[in-house]
Scaffold this active site. Structure first.
Site, PDB file in Angstrom:
ATOM      1  N   THR A  26     -13.571   3.231   7.464  1.00 43.62           N
ATOM      2  CA  THR A  26     -14.097   2.445   6.350  1.00 43.62           C
ATOM      3  C   THR A  26     -13.877   0.958   6.626  1.00 43.62           C
ATOM      4  O   THR A  26     -13.119   0.588   7.526  1.00 43.62           O
ATOM      5  CB  THR A  26     -13.402   2.805   5.018  1.00 43.62           C
ATOM      6  OG1 THR A  26     -12.086   2.223   4.997  1.00 43.62           O
ATOM      7  CG2 THR A  26     -13.302   4.319   4.838  1.00 43.62           C
TER       8      THR A  26
ATOM      9  N   TYR B  11       0.828  -1.204   0.000  1.00 40.26           N
ATOM     10  CA  TYR B  11       0.000   0.000   0.000  1.00 40.26           C
ATOM     11  C   TYR B  11       0.865   1.257   0.000  1.00 40.26           C
ATOM     12  O   TYR B  11       0.616   2.200  -0.758  1.00 40.26           O
ATOM     13  CB  TYR B  11      -0.918  -0.025   1.219  1.00 40.26           C
ATOM     14  CG  TYR B  11      -1.953   1.068   1.257  1.00 40.26           C
ATOM     15  CD1 TYR B  11      -3.112   0.977   0.510  1.00 40.26           C
ATOM     16  CD2 TYR B  11      -1.771   2.194   2.063  1.00 40.26           C
ATOM     17  CE1 TYR B  11      -4.078   1.984   0.553  1.00 40.26           C
ATOM     18  CE2 TYR B  11      -2.720   3.195   2.117  1.00 40.26           C
ATOM     19  CZ  TYR B  11      -3.871   3.089   1.361  1.00 40.26           C
ATOM     20  OH  TYR B  11      -4.817   4.083   1.408  1.00 40.26           O
TER      21      TYR B  11
END
Length: 314
Positions: free
Chosen positions: A187, A151
């Protein structure tokens, strides 16, 4: 003025919150993501808000999928005025213990697919004489953290890509490139992430709501900005990373293990890196308390206290 906006990654988290935000503003929406059923739900949410919306199931990593999405937008609405790219996946694990194919798919989804979206969007914008592209980066495009190598690599690459596109866009009036960099956001991506670390990840505090990020994205569409940071500690972390790198590197590992990981054990798995999990798709991940529940809890506590006080009064 009503715009036609493509939203990639529209079924969960920031992407879904952005679709709702833009629907409330009356934009025409082309919603794209991997889960057809969830995508239909988001389309209906947007239509209920009064927007015109279509759903285009697709995987941004598949060759030709992004061009087909742009063609679908043109066929339905005559073109694309703006494109918001939020699709991303995450994998937790030490770099040497994360399968190479997982690392590569994270980079493919989070960076190379963003490049494919940018390429297609710029092509359509040039033909139309203008447009706005909003890419969703991360504070991890400016700093690093252990156990998130794929990431971090992708978001650093996205930062470089966005800056380069902004420089080149100076030669194409009417085209704007914006980068929105959130910090921790409430999220589902943390629980949906691939995991080879043995502990489920979580967003370290302070945590922003996806709706807050969605508003920042919508503002970029209204008044384009080169870069927008969403997160109260983003600047502090960037300063520490740059000015005191030795101290930062000593602290970041223990802090990541303390506030960036839960104590909940988990077996190694691929998460949603290769295939979606519709059951886990939502706007929020449950890391922040629901505002209505907090109000009810506070109100209930206040009522209890008031009642106790009244009983004690003569």
């Amino acid at each position: 003025m009503t715009r036609t906006v493509v939203v990639t990654g529209a079924t969960s988290g920031i992407g879904r919150a952005t679709a709702r935000e833009l629907a409330g503003r009356g934009d025409r929406l082309v919603l794209a993501a991997r889960s057809p059923a969830t995508l239909d739900e988001v389309r209906e949410e947007c239509r209920a808000a009064g927007a015109t919306a279509i759903a285009v199931p697709m995987d941004v990593t598949e060759p030709g999928a992004v061009a087909a999405l742009a063609d679908a937008a043109r066929a339905e609405f005559g073109g694309v005025d703006a494109w918001v790219h939020t699709a991303a996946v995450v994998s937790y694990g030490r770099f040497d213990e994360t399968p190479a194919e997982v690392f590569e798919q994270v980079v493919r989804t989070d960076l190379l697919a963003a490049a494919a979206v940018a390429r297609e969007a710029l092509l359509r914008f040039r033909d139309a004489g203008g447009g706005t592209l909003v890419l969703t980066g991360s504070v991890l495009g400016h700093i690093t953290a252990p156990y998130l190598s794929g990431y971090v690599t992708a978001k650093w690459g996205l930062q470089g890509l966005a800056r380069t596109l902004q420089q080149e866009a100076r030669e194409t009036p009417g085209i704007a490139i914006c980068l929105v960099n959130p910090g921790s956001v409430d999220t589902p991506v943390y629980r949906q992430a691939a995991n080879y670390l043995g502990r489920i990840g979580r967003p370290p505090p302070p945590i922003a709501s996806p709706e807050r990020v969605a508003r920042a994205i919508a503002h970029c569409l209204d008044r384009p900005r080169r870069e927008v940071s969403v997160g109260r500690l983003n600047v502090v972390m960037r300063i520490g990373f740059t000015v005191l790198p030795g101290v930062y590197d000593v602290l970041v590992g223990p802090l990541m293990r303390l506030v960036g990981l839960t104590r909940q054990p988990v077996a190694a798995h691929q998460g949603i890196v290769f295939t979606p999990n519709p059951a886990g798709e939502a706007v929020r991940g449950g890391w922040l308390p629901d505002a209505s529940q907090v109000v009810r809890a506070v109100g209930g506590r206040a009522a209890t206290v008031a009642s106790a006080v009244r009983r004690r009064l003569p």
